[in-house]
Design a protein around this motif. Structure first.
Motif, mmCIF file in Angstrom:
data_model
loop_
_atom_site.group_PDB
_atom_site.id
_atom_site.type_symbol
_atom_site.label_atom_id
_atom_site.label_comp_id
_atom_site.label_asym_id
_atom_site.label_seq_id
_atom_site.Cartn_x
_atom_site.Cartn_y
_atom_site.Cartn_z
ATOM 1 N N ALA A 1 0.834 -1.211 0.000
ATOM 2 C CA ALA A 1 0.000 0.000 0.000
ATOM 3 C C ALA A 1 0.867 1.259 0.000
ATOM 4 O O ALA A 1 0.360 2.368 0.148
ATOM 5 N N MET A 2 2.191 1.063 -0.166
ATOM 6 C CA MET A 2 3.113 2.203 -0.046
ATOM 7 C C MET A 2 3.724 2.590 -1.387
ATOM 8 O O MET A 2 3.825 1.778 -2.302
ATOM 9 N N ALA A 3 4.168 3.851 -1.470
ATOM 10 C CA ALA A 3 4.887 4.334 -2.644
ATOM 11 C C ALA A 3 6.257 3.638 -2.702
ATOM 12 O O ALA A 3 6.781 3.226 -1.659
ATOM 13 N N PRO A 4 6.850 3.519 -3.915
ATOM 14 C CA PRO A 4 8.113 2.762 -4.058
ATOM 15 C C PRO A 4 9.258 3.281 -3.186
ATOM 16 O O PRO A 4 10.104 2.516 -2.748
ATOM 17 N N HIS A 5 9.285 4.577 -2.904
ATOM 18 C CA HIS A 5 10.375 5.149 -2.095
ATOM 19 C C HIS A 5 9.985 5.179 -0.606
ATOM 20 O O HIS A 5 10.678 5.792 0.205
ATOM 21 N N GLY A 6 8.873 4.537 -0.239
ATOM 22 C CA GLY A 6 8.268 4.725 1.083
ATOM 23 C C GLY A 6 9.113 4.231 2.252
ATOM 24 O O GLY A 6 9.999 3.386 2.105
ATOM 25 N N ALA A 7 8.815 4.783 3.435
ATOM 26 C CA ALA A 7 9.490 4.357 4.666
ATOM 27 C C ALA A 7 8.454 3.921 5.693
ATOM 28 O O ALA A 7 7.363 4.495 5.773
ATOM 29 N N PHE A 8 8.821 2.919 6.475
ATOM 30 C CA PHE A 8 7.914 2.331 7.467
ATOM 31 C C PHE A 8 8.656 2.242 8.787
ATOM 32 O O PHE A 8 9.808 1.793 8.829
ATOM 33 N N THR A 9 8.040 2.709 9.879
ATOM 34 C CA THR A 9 8.666 2.495 11.191
ATOM 35 C C THR A 9 7.748 1.651 12.061
ATOM 36 O O THR A 9 6.524 1.813 12.039
ATOM 37 N N GLN A 10 8.356 0.734 12.805
ATOM 38 C CA GLN A 10 7.612 -0.150 13.720
ATOM 39 C C GLN A 10 8.234 -0.061 15.106
ATOM 40 O O GLN A 10 9.439 -0.257 15.277
ATOM 41 N N LEU A 11 7.382 0.237 16.069
ATOM 42 C CA LEU A 11 7.782 0.275 17.471
ATOM 43 C C LEU A 11 7.929 -1.154 18.002
ATOM 44 O O LEU A 11 7.120 -2.019 17.673
ATOM 45 N N GLY A 12 8.981 -1.394 18.779
ATOM 46 C CA GLY A 12 9.127 -2.691 19.440
ATOM 47 C C GLY A 12 9.629 -2.475 20.856
ATOM 48 O O GLY A 12 10.246 -1.434 21.133
ATOM 49 N N TYR A 13 9.383 -3.425 21.744
ATOM 50 C CA TYR A 13 9.869 -3.257 23.110
ATOM 51 C C TYR A 13 11.151 -4.070 23.292
ATOM 52 O O TYR A 13 11.232 -5.225 22.879
ATOM 53 N N ALA A 14 12.162 -3.417 23.889
ATOM 54 C CA ALA A 14 13.491 -4.023 23.971
ATOM 55 C C ALA A 14 13.447 -5.365 24.704
ATOM 56 O O ALA A 14 14.125 -6.317 24.310
ATOM 57 N N VAL A 15 12.616 -5.447 25.728
ATOM 58 C CA VAL A 15 12.608 -6.649 26.569
ATOM 59 C C VAL A 15 12.101 -7.875 25.797
ATOM 60 O O VAL A 15 12.490 -9.006 26.095
ATOM 61 N N THR A 16 11.249 -7.670 24.783
ATOM 62 C CA THR A 16 10.715 -8.818 24.023
ATOM 63 C C THR A 16 11.403 -8.954 22.660
ATOM 64 O O THR A 16 10.971 -9.733 21.814
ATOM 65 N N ARG A 17 12.484 -8.217 22.479
ATOM 66 C CA ARG A 17 13.100 -8.130 21.152
ATOM 67 C C ARG A 17 13.550 -9.481 20.593
ATOM 68 O O ARG A 17 13.514 -9.712 19.390
ATOM 69 N N TRP A 18 14.000 -10.383 21.490
ATOM 70 C CA TRP A 18 14.523 -11.675 21.011
ATOM 71 C C TRP A 18 13.483 -12.787 21.136
ATOM 72 O O TRP A 18 13.776 -13.948 20.878
ATOM 73 N N ALA A 19 12.261 -12.429 21.517
ATOM 74 C CA ALA A 19 11.198 -13.446 21.621
ATOM 75 C C ALA A 19 10.752 -13.848 20.205
ATOM 76 O O ALA A 19 10.871 -13.060 19.268
ATOM 77 N N PRO A 20 10.244 -15.100 20.060
ATOM 78 C CA PRO A 20 9.893 -15.581 18.716
ATOM 79 C C PRO A 20 8.976 -14.642 17.918
ATOM 80 O O PRO A 20 9.237 -14.423 16.728
ATOM 81 N N PRO A 21 7.925 -14.011 18.524
ATOM 82 C CA PRO A 21 7.080 -13.142 17.681
ATOM 83 C C PRO A 21 7.852 -11.937 17.123
ATOM 84 O O PRO A 21 7.642 -11.539 15.972
ATOM 85 N N ALA A 22 8.777 -11.390 17.947
ATOM 86 C CA ALA A 22 9.551 -10.236 17.489
ATOM 87 C C ALA A 22 10.496 -10.645 16.375
ATOM 88 O O ALA A 22 10.676 -9.926 15.381
ATOM 89 N N ARG A 23 11.098 -11.827 16.516
ATOM 90 C CA ARG A 23 12.032 -12.286 15.476
ATOM 91 C C ARG A 23 11.286 -12.613 14.194
ATOM 92 O O ARG A 23 11.773 -12.333 13.089
ATOM 93 N N ALA A 24 10.079 -13.176 14.337
ATOM 94 C CA ALA A 24 9.280 -13.473 13.131
ATOM 95 C C ALA A 24 8.899 -12.176 12.428
ATOM 96 O O ALA A 24 8.929 -12.073 11.189
ATOM 97 N N GLN A 25 8.580 -11.143 13.224
ATOM 98 C CA GLN A 25 8.193 -9.878 12.619
ATOM 99 C C GLN A 25 9.368 -9.243 11.882
ATOM 100 O O GLN A 25 9.212 -8.702 10.787
ATOM 101 N N LEU A 26 10.560 -9.346 12.465
ATOM 102 C CA LEU A 26 11.750 -8.789 11.818
ATOM 103 C C LEU A 26 12.024 -9.523 10.492
ATOM 104 O O LEU A 26 12.352 -8.902 9.475
ATOM 105 N N ALA A 27 11.847 -10.848 10.516
ATOM 106 C CA ALA A 27 12.040 -11.623 9.277
ATOM 107 C C ALA A 27 11.021 -11.182 8.225
ATOM 108 O O ALA A 27 11.353 -11.012 7.044
ATOM 109 N N ASP A 28 9.773 -10.963 8.650
ATOM 110 C CA ASP A 28 8.727 -10.480 7.721
ATOM 111 C C ASP A 28 9.094 -9.115 7.155
ATOM 112 O O ASP A 28 8.898 -8.846 5.973
ATOM 113 N N LEU A 29 9.615 -8.250 8.045
ATOM 114 C CA LEU A 29 10.010 -6.906 7.595
ATOM 115 C C LEU A 29 11.085 -7.007 6.509
ATOM 116 O O LEU A 29 11.016 -6.322 5.495
ATOM 117 N N ARG A 30 12.053 -7.904 6.757
ATOM 118 C CA ARG A 30 13.163 -8.036 5.799
ATOM 119 C C ARG A 30 12.673 -8.605 4.478
ATOM 120 O O ARG A 30 13.240 -8.324 3.434
#
Ligand SMILES: C[S@@+](CC[C@H](N)C(=O)[O-])C[C@H]1O[C@@H](n2cnc3c(N)ncnc32)[C@H](O)[C@@H]1O
Length: 201
Positions: free
Chosen positions: A139-168
């Protein structure tokens, strides 16, 4: 709204819907600055916020935009959405699930230049959630930027890692900030740029 009033509304909604609200207090000014950094200082960008809550990020975007561009916020909680509509007459407030972002933008003939997400993990689960990041990217323009807030304490938990993989897989470039200690709880900001064009919606 003073920050103390924001905090009261936020805490009340956390008690009502802890999984969707995901935090006891709104983001700090330091975190808001990092989340909104990709909003361009010139031109007329289309800026979309997902999960604006009481509007601390919304206020930062409004300050940065002045009267430029277009600013749309998508909030699931009707009590937050009503408060936002009252407080920000220049912002288009939509009470809806972020999963419908593509349809909301299509209906307005828009592509987002910047998407700022405060969405919690709960938004990335359940029906229609797999591929949410790919649908946002599409839904974004080709040059678009996206920011996602995350909490440091859950950063290495499986849902956070799955989300990072999805982002990549949805964006060409993903960078993660240092921990923002001046926030409760300490947080990180993922900044993703250049959505990949081939993703299905
Ligand atoms: C962690 S709070 C972030 C609030 C605000 N952006 C901030 O930084 O203070 C998460 C917000 O996302 C909203 N939310 C949760 N699931 C959502 C969904 N599927 N679509 C839209 N908003 C959602 C919640 O109601 C809440 O306002």
């Amino acid at each position: 709204m003073p920050r103390s009033a924001d905090a009261v509304v936020f805490a009340r909604e956390f008690v009502r819907a802890p999984l969707d609200t995901a935090s006891l207090v709104p983001s700090s000014p330091t975190l808001c600055r990092q989340l909104t950094a990709p909003v361009p200082e010139t031109g007329d960008p289309v800026v979309v916020e997902l999960g604006p809550g009481t509007g601390v990020v919304t206020a930062a975007v409004q300050r940065r935009l002045g009267s430029r561009g277009r600013h749309l916020v998508v909030e699931l909680n009707p009590r937050f959405a009503e408060g936002l509509a009252r407080r920000f007459p220049d912002v288009e407030v939509v009470c809806a699930d972020a999963r419908s972002l593509a349809e909301l933008l299509d209906a307005r003939g828009l592509r987002a230049d910047v998407v700022l997400s405060g969405l919690p993990w709960a938004a990335f689960r359940g029906a229609g959630s797999p591929g949410l990041l790919h649908r946002i990217a599409a839904a974004m323009a080709p040059h678009g930027a996206f920011t996602q807030l995350g909490y440091a304490v859950t950063r290495w938990a499986p849902p956070a890692r799955a989300q990072l993989a999805d982002l990549r897989s949805a964006f060409e470039e993903v960078a993660t900030s240092r921990t923002v200690w001046r926030n409760v709880p300490p947080a990180v900001v993922h900044v993703a740029r250049r959505p990949r064009p081939h993703q299905a919606r």
